[in-house]
Design a protein around this motif. Sequence first.
Motif, short mmCIF file in Angstrom:
data_model
loop_
_atom_site.label_atom_id
_atom_site.label_comp_id
_atom_site.label_asym_id
_atom_site.label_seq_id
_atom_site.Cartn_x
_atom_site.Cartn_y
_atom_site.Cartn_z
N PRO A 96 0.72 -1.24 0.00
CA PRO A 96 -0.03 0.08 0.09
C PRO A 96 0.97 1.30 -0.17
CG PRO A 96 0.21 -0.82 2.13
CD PRO A 96 0.92 -1.71 1.27
N TYR A 97 1.93 1.22 -0.53
CA TYR A 97 3.18 2.28 -0.58
C TYR A 97 3.93 2.31 -1.91
CZ TYR A 97 5.95 -1.03 1.66
OH TYR A 97 6.77 -2.27 1.98
N VAL A 103 1.12 2.80 -5.59
CA VAL A 103 0.52 1.59 -4.75
C VAL A 103 0.28 0.19 -5.48
CG1 VAL A 103 -0.66 3.11 -2.97
CG2 VAL A 103 -1.82 2.27 -5.07
N VAL A 117 -6.59 4.67 -5.08
CA VAL A 117 -5.94 3.83 -3.97
C VAL A 117 -6.78 2.63 -4.05
CG1 VAL A 117 -4.78 3.55 -1.86
CG2 VAL A 117 -4.64 5.86 -3.07
N LYS A 118 -7.99 2.54 -3.45
CA LYS A 118 -8.84 1.38 -3.28
C LYS A 118 -8.72 0.42 -4.66
CE LYS A 118 -13.17 -0.45 -1.80
NZ LYS A 118 -14.62 0.13 -1.30
N MET A 121 -5.43 -1.27 -5.08
CA MET A 121 -4.92 -2.14 -4.04
C MET A 121 -5.80 -3.70 -4.47
SD MET A 121 -2.42 -1.25 -2.21
CE MET A 121 -2.64 -2.46 -0.96
#
Length: 266
Positions: A96-97, A103, A117-118, A121
Amino acid sequence: MTTRVPRTALIILAIVVVLGGAILFAVYRLLQQAEPYVRGENCQITTPDGTIELDIEQSQVAAVIAAVAARRKLPERALEIAYITAIQESKLSNIPYGDRDSVGIFQQRPSQGWGTVKQLMDPVYSTRKFFAALEKVEGYLDLPLHDAAQEVQRSADGGAYADHRATAIILAGAFSGRVASAVYCWYPPPAKPVKADPGEARGELTRALGAAARKDSWLVATWYVTHAQKYGLRQIRYDGVSWTAENGHDGWQADKSGKSGPMAVS
């Protein structure tokens, strides 16, 4: 002259022998029970191009990438490009980074329009986005693997992708299903019994693979093995062989059930 051994000494000797045997048997049983914990958890991938080991998360990511490639009907070379990219960017881990706002397994950036981001991921979503971008690269199948990866990623050091070519070729042959029984995993038994949920596993596979998930293949069998720990699966039978979680380190073995027919997951 014959020296007689006292009866008491013989009894003591017999007791020592019996106790010694019992202790050795107990130690043997303890070692057997401890073996799964000593071995830890991992997956082995073997093809004619070589053998490597990945942890279970990495293997799950590799299986998802292969499933998405199959859904898009992409050739194995596209899969190799995806693998060298994911290995270089995240070591096949869903992190997550990353650099700036990067990400996920391909280190895609929300600020560059790859998604939220969601979304990024989610390995299924991020892999779809990667392949969609790759397919827009003119003649990508004819480019060196690292050049094709760089056309998508625009990395500061595109040459680094080339370092993972040999590993990517092994992974592509195994997770595409071209090489039978190429992947198996092992892990200690859970502290608490986990109820097997083949239905949930099948649903997640279908999300990555689409309708093709209903077809028996080594790609599907491999996906189930890499996700067995997550969904509490105990056995996968296919093509005359079976893998069991209890003896995962032994890999795929001849199916003693004698049953033939479609793949069985339980």
